[in-house]
Design a protein around this motif. Structure first.
Motif, short mmCIF file in Angstrom:
data_model
loop_
_atom_site.label_atom_id
_atom_site.label_comp_id
_atom_site.label_asym_id
_atom_site.label_seq_id
_atom_site.Cartn_x
_atom_site.Cartn_y
_atom_site.Cartn_z
N PRO A 267 57.15 -3.74 36.86
CA PRO A 267 57.09 -5.16 36.48
C PRO A 267 56.15 -5.40 35.30
CG PRO A 267 55.74 -4.78 38.40
CD PRO A 267 56.42 -3.48 38.10
N SER A 268 56.59 -6.22 34.38
CA SER A 268 55.67 -6.77 33.39
C SER A 268 54.95 -7.95 34.03
CB SER A 268 56.43 -7.22 32.14
OG SER A 268 57.33 -8.27 32.46
N SER A 269 53.76 -8.27 33.53
CA SER A 269 52.99 -9.40 34.08
C SER A 269 52.49 -10.25 32.93
CB SER A 269 51.83 -8.89 34.92
OG SER A 269 51.01 -7.99 34.20
N ASP A 270 53.04 -11.44 32.80
CA ASP A 270 52.71 -12.33 31.68
C ASP A 270 52.21 -13.66 32.21
OD1 ASP A 270 53.57 -10.58 29.54
OD2 ASP A 270 55.61 -10.95 30.23
N GLN A 271 51.15 -14.15 31.58
CA GLN A 271 50.59 -15.43 31.99
C GLN A 271 51.49 -16.57 31.55
OE1 GLN A 271 46.50 -16.04 30.77
NE2 GLN A 271 46.64 -18.26 31.06
N ASP A 272 51.72 -17.52 32.45
CA ASP A 272 52.54 -18.67 32.13
C ASP A 272 51.73 -19.69 31.32
OD1 ASP A 272 54.32 -17.38 33.70
OD2 ASP A 272 54.48 -18.92 35.24
N ASN A 273 52.41 -20.36 30.41
CA ASN A 273 51.78 -21.44 29.66
C ASN A 273 51.89 -22.74 30.43
OD1 ASN A 273 51.14 -19.82 27.41
ND2 ASN A 273 53.25 -20.02 26.65
N LEU A 274 50.82 -23.50 30.48
CA LEU A 274 50.85 -24.79 31.15
C LEU A 274 51.57 -25.81 30.28
CD1 LEU A 274 47.23 -24.94 32.56
CD2 LEU A 274 49.33 -24.53 33.83
N PRO A 275 52.25 -26.77 30.89
CA PRO A 275 52.97 -27.79 30.10
C PRO A 275 52.04 -28.54 29.16
CG PRO A 275 53.58 -27.89 32.43
CD PRO A 275 52.42 -26.95 32.32
N TYR B 194 50.94 -16.14 36.84
CA TYR B 194 51.55 -15.03 36.10
C TYR B 194 52.97 -14.82 36.63
CZ TYR B 194 47.26 -13.46 33.80
OH TYR B 194 46.14 -13.37 33.01
N THR B 195 53.86 -14.42 35.73
CA THR B 195 55.23 -14.09 36.13
C THR B 195 55.42 -12.58 36.09
OG1 THR B 195 56.13 -16.18 35.31
CG2 THR B 195 57.67 -14.35 35.56
N ARG C 90 59.23 -13.15 39.71
CA ARG C 90 58.46 -13.76 40.79
C ARG C 90 57.12 -14.24 40.25
NH1 ARG C 90 62.79 -13.12 42.53
NH2 ARG C 90 63.45 -12.30 44.57
N LYS C 91 56.60 -15.28 40.89
CA LYS C 91 55.34 -15.88 40.46
C LYS C 91 54.17 -15.36 41.30
CE LYS C 91 57.30 -18.80 37.52
NZ LYS C 91 57.08 -18.73 36.06
N VAL C 92 53.04 -15.18 40.63
CA VAL C 92 51.77 -14.85 41.28
C VAL C 92 50.75 -15.88 40.81
CG1 VAL C 92 49.90 -13.17 41.44
CG2 VAL C 92 52.27 -12.39 41.47
N HIS C 93 50.10 -16.54 41.76
CA HIS C 93 49.13 -17.58 41.41
C HIS C 93 47.72 -17.08 41.68
CE1 HIS C 93 46.80 -21.35 41.83
NE2 HIS C 93 47.62 -21.77 40.88
N LEU C 94 46.82 -17.34 40.73
CA LEU C 94 45.42 -16.93 40.87
C LEU C 94 44.52 -18.17 40.87
CD1 LEU C 94 46.91 -14.64 38.89
CD2 LEU C 94 44.63 -13.63 39.03
N THR C 95 43.43 -18.04 41.59
CA THR C 95 42.43 -19.10 41.61
C THR C 95 41.05 -18.47 41.43
OG1 THR C 95 41.62 -21.00 42.86
CG2 THR C 95 42.12 -19.02 44.12
#
Length: 610
Positions: A111-119, A130-131, A155-160
């Motif tokens: 899997p590649s892991s790329d950070q999503d851009n916020l709207p 990250y997707t 698939r989405k992975v959410h970090l806090t």
């Protein structure tokens, strides 16, 4: 993930390697986990090096979000039995909820892991998504059953970020595990567990047939205990309707038993819970046979098993020789002869140690009817032959003086290629053949090779059958099916509904591909309890020989040696029998560890019993 992963965060050292033993002398000593100095990142691990173990490293303090995602993905490919290190990349709540055993998704390159851009270009300093993306190859489900897959994975992975410690952790993620194909091949191995056929017509020797049920287990995470637990849990969903287990429902390892190891006499003791406490001697013998068939398939070091009840009382024990009196499996039956058609289209045979072919006794060897294809019963007492024009199927004894008799099946197809396929026998003595007539395509079953043929129901058949091979156990069937100019190898489950005094209803259900990477399969043969050898080509490629598993996976080990101009292939479930083929060089065979050798220059249609 190692060398599989592409894109995403910059790589960081998250894995270390330890060696369980020295199989070869390297700088005169064994490697071990260092206790000081720098750890180096492991780019890849040789697939066949079973002594290499990979351990994950926990997250470093103040690791960046991308490093947390990268480290978590790396930890999924380690040999950590319970993924404890991977859970350290999660929040406490996510770690409790995550179920890695639910599935394994296999991707082509990891899997590649790329950070999503916020709207709107907004920034959130404490929450990031990250997707994970890639191309799917296969999935392994909660039962450890493998299924080929295709299409994109996303698939989405959410970090806090913890407001107090300022450490980033994953707080939302998909169930299961994801990794690239090479990491999957390094981490997992396919093993057959065994159950008994419940709906076959019955083996000729009156014993239950053992049926292979392949599953994938982690190679270096106590695979023996994994396989025992998997066997006790029951057959996989696809096979369940046609097999039975002799272990009572609910049977499991005794509470507190976490690992199983053979003793110095190669005997494995298996303590069971109280669900098995009342089994009789016959049932216990079958349970032990299932275990031995399964464990011998995994490790040749297990020679016997002892089953114990929850109170520690011995229920039964059994060694490998004792299984012969309980059940049989196709891979244990060695054929006496290889059969093929000579230049006059008569049936001849050759002993495994011989170099001279002789006509078979009876009408198929000395009669006047030329043959196009043949199948020899698994007891080698009778055979079926399709006439040279493909119209007629004959069944006769392989005994001197036997007559050919009348055809048992006739086809009305316009050409030989639109008529009868090569027939195939199961071990119960039933004969299978397909009629390729476009106006009336049929899959037919002749019980005990005689009587009125039963038309087999094939409600999910996606095209026209070109070739048929039934497994010895009588509950699985391999079909080469043509659709839109492509020929695929499909494996179906044989279900029988037999009522006293009525004609049986036989169906082939839940067809699944065994060769998802091939667009054309021109020949095939069973080559083990759960393995076939095929002749086929990938898109734009050339014809090649390869082994495939019934679940669509590729077995470990080398493919057969290349053979130019191969037109037909013959193998036995007993892998001690050499492969045979019909090629540009005539009838050839492949001795173990050798090269293809020509038997005769003129001949066709080689087959082993089956």
């Amino acid at each position: 993930m190692g060398a599989d992963r592409e894109g995403g965060a910059r790589r960081r050292p998250v894995r270390a390697v330890a060696y369980a033993a020295c199989g070869a002398v390297v700088l005169a000593g064994c490697a071990s986990m260092p206790d000081s100095g720098d750890l180096r990142d492991v780019e890849s691990t040789p697939r066949q090096d079973t002594q290499v173990r990979v351990f994950a490293m926990p997250p470093q303090d103040n690791a960046a979000p991308g490093e947390i995602v990268q480290g978590f993905l790396e930890a999924l490919t380690s040999d950590d039995p319970h993924y404890d290190t991977a859970r350290k990349y999660l929040t406490a709540g996510a770690a409790r909820k995550w179920r890695p055993e639910q599935s394994t998704t296999v991707l082509a390159n990891g899997p590649s892991s790329d950070q999503d851009n916020l709207p709107g270009g907004r920034e959130d300093t404490s929450n990031l998504t990250y997707t994970l993306a890639g191309s799917r190859v296969a999935t392994v489900d909660a039962q450890q059953a493998y299924s080929p897959a295709a299409g994109p994975y996303s698939r989405k992975v959410h970090l806090t970020q913890d407001p107090k410690t300022k450490q980033w952790r994953i707080d939302a993620l998909p169930e299961g595990v994801v990794m690239g194909r090479s990491d999957f091949q390094r981490n997992y191995t396919s093993v057959n567990k065994y159950y008994f056929a419940s709906n076959a017509s019955g083996a000729t020797i009156g014993q239950p047939a053992a049926v292979a049920d392949p599953v994938f287990v982690r190679k270096r995470v106590d695979p023996m205990t994994q396989m025992v637990r998997s066997l006790l849990a029951g057959p996989t969903r696809w096979l369940r309707p046609v097999v039975r287990s002799s272990f009572p429902t609910g049977t499991a390892l005794k509470k507190g038993v976490t690992s199983l190891t053979p003793d110095d006499q190669n005997k494995l003791t298996v303590p069971l819970n109280d669900k098995a406490s009342r089994v009789g001697a016959t049932k216990c013998g079958e349970m032990a046979t299932q275990l031995l068939f399964t464990l011998r398939n995994l490790s040749p070091t297990v020679d016997s098993v002892e089953l114990q009840g929850a109170d520690g009382r011995r229920l039964c024990d059994l060694n490998e020789r004792g299984t012969d009196a309980v059940a049989w499996r196709g891979s244990d039956k060695s054929p006496d002869y290889l059969y093929f058609l000579d230049s006059k289209h008569r049936l001849v045979r050759i002993a495994r140690a011989s170099t001279s072919a002789v006509p078979v006794p009876g009408a198929l060897g000395v009669g006047d009817t030329g043959l196009r294809s043949v199948a020899v019963a698994r007891d080698e007492h009778s055979a079926a032959g399709v006439a040279l024009d493909g119209k007629s199927l004959y069944v006769t004894s392989l005994a001197s003086g036997g007559s050919l008799g009348d055809p048992v099946v006739r086809s009305q197809g316009a050409t030989a290629d639109d008529r009868l396929t090569t027939p195939s026998w199961d071990d119960g003595g039933d004969l299978w053949v397909a009629d390729r007539n476009p106006d009336n395509p049929r899959l037919l079953l002749l019980e005990q090779g005689a009587g009125a043929p039963v038309e087999v129901r094939t409600p999910e058949l996606p095209g026209r059958i070109k070739d048929v091979r039934v497994a010895a156990d009588g509950v699985r069937i391999a079909l080469v099916v043509e659709k839109d100019g492509k020929q695929s190898l499909l494996i179906g489950r044989i279900e029988r509904d037999e009522k006293s005094g009525e004609k049986p209803v036989v169906s082939v259900l839940e067809l699944r591909s065994a060769t998802p990477a091939l667009e054309e399969v021109t020949a095939m043969s069973w080559a083990g309890d759960g393995r076939l050898v095929v002749v086929g080509r990938e898109q734009g490629g050339v014809l090649q020989l390869r082994y495939v598993q019934v679940d669509g996976s590729t077995p470990d080990g080398l493919a057969p040696s290349a053979l130019p101009g191969v037109k037909a292939i013959a193998a036995s479930e007993d892998d001690r029998a050499p492969l045979a083929a019909y090629s540009d060089d005539g009838i050839v065979r492949l001795p173990s560890g050798g090269q293809w050798q020509t038997i005769v220059k003129e001949g066709s249609a080689p087959v082993y019993p089956g």
